[in-house]
Design a protein around this motif. Structure first.
Motif, PDB file in Angstrom:
ATOM      1  N   THR A  33       9.496  -9.330  -6.491  1.00  0.00           N
ATOM      2  CA  THR A  33       8.118  -9.263  -5.998  1.00  0.00           C
ATOM      3  C   THR A  33       7.552 -10.675  -5.828  1.00  0.00           C
ATOM      4  N   ALA A  34       6.546 -10.791  -4.956  1.00  0.00           N
ATOM      5  CA  ALA A  34       5.941 -12.107  -4.720  1.00  0.00           C
ATOM      6  C   ALA A  34       4.507 -11.928  -4.240  1.00  0.00           C
ATOM      7  N   GLN A  35       3.723 -12.994  -4.379  1.00  0.00           N
ATOM      8  CA  GLN A  35       2.355 -12.993  -3.874  1.00  0.00           C
ATOM      9  C   GLN A  35       2.333 -13.767  -2.570  1.00  0.00           C
ATOM     10  N   VAL A  36       1.642 -13.218  -1.567  1.00  0.00           N
ATOM     11  CA  VAL A  36       1.482 -13.980  -0.316  1.00  0.00           C
ATOM     12  C   VAL A  36       0.188 -13.565   0.374  1.00  0.00           C
ATOM     13  N   ILE A  92       5.131  -0.994  -8.008  1.00  0.00           N
ATOM     14  CA  ILE A  92       6.096  -0.323  -7.117  1.00  0.00           C
ATOM     15  C   ILE A  92       7.529  -0.661  -7.557  1.00  0.00           C
ATOM     16  N   ALA A  93       7.763  -1.946  -7.861  1.00  0.00           N
ATOM     17  CA  ALA A  93       9.118  -2.362  -8.269  1.00  0.00           C
ATOM     18  C   ALA A  93       9.567  -1.616  -9.534  1.00  0.00           C
ATOM     19  N   LEU A 124       9.465  -7.530  -2.252  1.00  0.00           N
ATOM     20  CA  LEU A 124       8.206  -6.915  -1.824  1.00  0.00           C
ATOM     21  C   LEU A 124       7.085  -7.904  -2.125  1.00  0.00           C
ATOM     22  N   ALA A 125       6.357  -8.303  -1.087  1.00  0.00           N
ATOM     23  CA  ALA A 125       5.284  -9.285  -1.278  1.00  0.00           C
ATOM     24  C   ALA A 125       3.981  -8.737  -0.716  1.00  0.00           C
ATOM     25  N   SER A 126       2.875  -9.083  -1.361  1.00  0.00           N
ATOM     26  CA  SER A 126       1.571  -8.660  -0.860  1.00  0.00           C
ATOM     27  C   SER A 126       0.511  -9.595  -1.421  1.00  0.00           C
ATOM     28  N   ARG A 127      -0.748  -9.342  -1.017  1.00  0.00           N
ATOM     29  CA  ARG A 127      -1.854 -10.182  -1.483  1.00  0.00           C
ATOM     30  C   ARG A 127      -2.023 -10.041  -2.991  1.00  0.00           C
ATOM     31  N   THR A 128      -1.879  -8.788  -3.469  1.00  0.00           N
ATOM     32  CA  THR A 128      -2.047  -8.525  -4.905  1.00  0.00           C
ATOM     33  C   THR A 128      -0.673  -8.252  -5.508  1.00  0.00           C
ATOM     34  N   LYS A 129      -0.145  -9.230  -6.255  1.00  0.00           N
ATOM     35  CA  LYS A 129       1.240  -9.098  -6.734  1.00  0.00           C
ATOM     36  C   LYS A 129       1.398  -7.942  -7.722  1.00  0.00           C
ATOM     37  N   SER A 130       0.315  -7.662  -8.497  1.00  0.00           N
ATOM     38  CA  SER A 130       0.437  -6.599  -9.503  1.00  0.00           C
ATOM     39  C   SER A 130       0.789  -5.254  -8.852  1.00  0.00           C
ATOM     40  N   GLY A 186       0.843  -1.197   0.000  1.00  0.00           N
ATOM     41  CA  GLY A 186       0.000   0.000   0.000  1.00  0.00           C
ATOM     42  C   GLY A 186       0.874   1.240   0.000  1.00  0.00           C
ATOM     43  N   GLY A 187       0.301   2.349   0.509  1.00  0.00           N
ATOM     44  CA  GLY A 187       1.039   3.612   0.540  1.00  0.00           C
ATOM     45  C   GLY A 187       2.336   3.483   1.322  1.00  0.00           C
TER      46      GLY A 187
END
Ligand code: NDP
Length: 407
Positions: free
Chosen positions: A58-61, A44-45, A33-39, A11-12
């Motif tokens: 980046t990764a999804q988690v 950000i990357a 950088l990993a988050s629920r929404t990989k896009s 997020g922000g």
């Protein structure tokens, strides 16, 4: 050997942490950088690469799942996890870090999704586990909590023998041009400000109606602003860690438009956290409201003005009464220019990066679960000046005070 850093949450705040870690790549090494929404991580990357030349992975988690977190932490062999997802994920991420023997940091204390209540209890309860696993957890390394705790520790170290009262003064004078929007996650923000107020005096917590007490503070570089008493989480640890304390309160500024919108939303039930039936479907009002409101991350390019957050501290030095005000001013547009986020995300993300940097450099390192004011404030205060959050100290008249009244 180079470090490996895992940031969770895109997020922000996650955006700022990703930028700032990339700008300090000597310390953070390989960054994921990993988050629920990989896009969202990918965007950000790309921005980080374009602006700094540093590549981040980046990764999804799903950070609600300890199993998924453990698999990711092991896969990337992280040395530290910076949690800037939501407070609901604090415990799962802490448990995954403990399982993998990896250090942990966050910016907001655990909040149960079904109850608008946040407290450190369950995170502090993991202290023994963290000690047994020989890892460190640093809690609340944002601005408030975070820098405000460090300001108090700095005041204690350099200006006072005894601190008697603390008032934390938080002003966001930014204007994003919308009639109503929140500067960070709307659900967390609205749950916080619509809750009852609370402050601590002479060993007891005193509860007030929401927004029932206010005072006008003349914020340097901003001007006088009405500021309302709220409960805020850094008070819970400061009460425990600052000896001789007699009272601590927290005040935050709100504009008339924000307050009017909030009252209306509350009156019609839109801030509710219980599911309601709507045309055969269950919806949670505050979650639906989040869908309607502007995404805080989208406010960056349109927000103008400044933030000013500080601590007004009174106590005794060498037998004499003393009053000190320590504050930091940030400019929304300058923050956006540097890292493509407005000042609320910036002032949270930079201290998260600094806390992690001091942990990786072992300048702040102690096994177990800790709050910010437990450490030597000096290296953190130096980093604030270097990393984009310069601060000021004002020694005021010993009898200076806040004029607090009913709202
Ligand atoms: P946002 O809502 O903008 O971002 C939260 C991010 O976390 C999103 O990318 C979201 O993913 C991700 N996320 C949510 N749930 C999960 C999950 N189960 N698994 C993986 N990722 C998840 O919030 P902010 O960036 O504004 O705030 C981040 C944190 O910072 C919050 O905890 C907030 O309370 C804290 N904060 C602290 C402050 C301080 O001064 N100490 C001040 C401001 C904020 P998705 O995109 O898929 O929704």
């Amino acid at each position: 050997m180079s470090n490996k850093t895992l940031i969770i949450g895109a997020g922000g705040v996650g955006n700022v942490v990703a930028f700032k870690c990339a700008m300090n790549a000597d310390t953070f090494g390989e960054i994921t950088l990993a988050s629920r929404t990989k896009s969202k991580c990918d965007v950000i990357a790309q921005n980080v690469k374009a602006k700094t030349g540093v590549t981040i992975n980046t990764a999804q988690v799903d950070a609600d799942s300890v199993e998924e977190l453990v698999a990711l932490i092991k896969e990337i062999e992280a040395d530290i996890v910076i949690n800037v997802a939501l407070p609901y994920q604090d415990l799962t991420i802490m448990d995954a870090c403990a399982a993998c023997q990896v250090d942990y940091l966050d910016t907001a204390n655990y909040e149960h999704p079904d109850e608008a209540k946040f407290e450190y209890k369950e995170q502090w309860a993991r202290d023994q586990l963290f000690r047994e696993q020989h890892i460190m957890g640093l809690l609340g390394s944002g601005f408030d909590p975070g820098v405000t705790n460090v300001f108090v520790a700095y005041a204690q170290k350099h200006y006072f023998d005894e601190i008697h009262t603390i008032d934390i003064l938080d002003c966001n004078a930014g204007d994003h041009g919308y009639p109503f929007a929140t500067n960070f996650n709307p659900e967390i923000n609205l749950r916080e400000v619509s809750a009852k107020g609370r402050y601590w005096e002479n060993g007891k917590w005193i509860e007030t109606e929401p927004m029932a007490i206010k005072q006008v503070w003349d914020y340097p570089e901003v001007g006088p602003k009405e500021s309302y008493l709220l409960y805020h989480e850094e008070m819970e640890s400061l009460v425990k860690n600052i000896p001789h304390l007699k009272r601590i309160r927290f005040f935050m500024t709100f504009g008339e438009s924000y307050l009017t919108h909030m009252r209306v939303l509350e009156n019609v039930g839109m801030l509710g956290i219980e599911p309601v039936e709507h045309q055969g479907q269950k919806i949670i009002p505050i979650e639906f409201l989040k869908t309607l409101l502007p995404d805080p991350a989208s406010l960056g390019p349109r927000t103008k003005g400044k933030t000013n957050i500080g601590v007004f501290v009174k106590g005794i030095k060498d037998g004499e009464p003393k009053t000190v005000y320590i504050y930091q001013v940030s400019d929304h547009e300058k923050c956006y220019e540097e890292v493509m986020s407005q000042a609320v995300s910036y002032t949270t993300g930079v201290p998260a990066m600094i806390g992690a940097k001091l942990m990786l450099e072992k300048k702040w390192y102690q096994e177990g679960v800790h709050n910010m004011e437990e450490f030597d404030p000096d290296p953190f205060m130096e980093e604030l000046n270097k990393q984009g959050l310069p601060w000021q100290v004002m020694e005021l008249d010993a009898d200076a005070s806040l004029e607090v009244k009913e709202a």
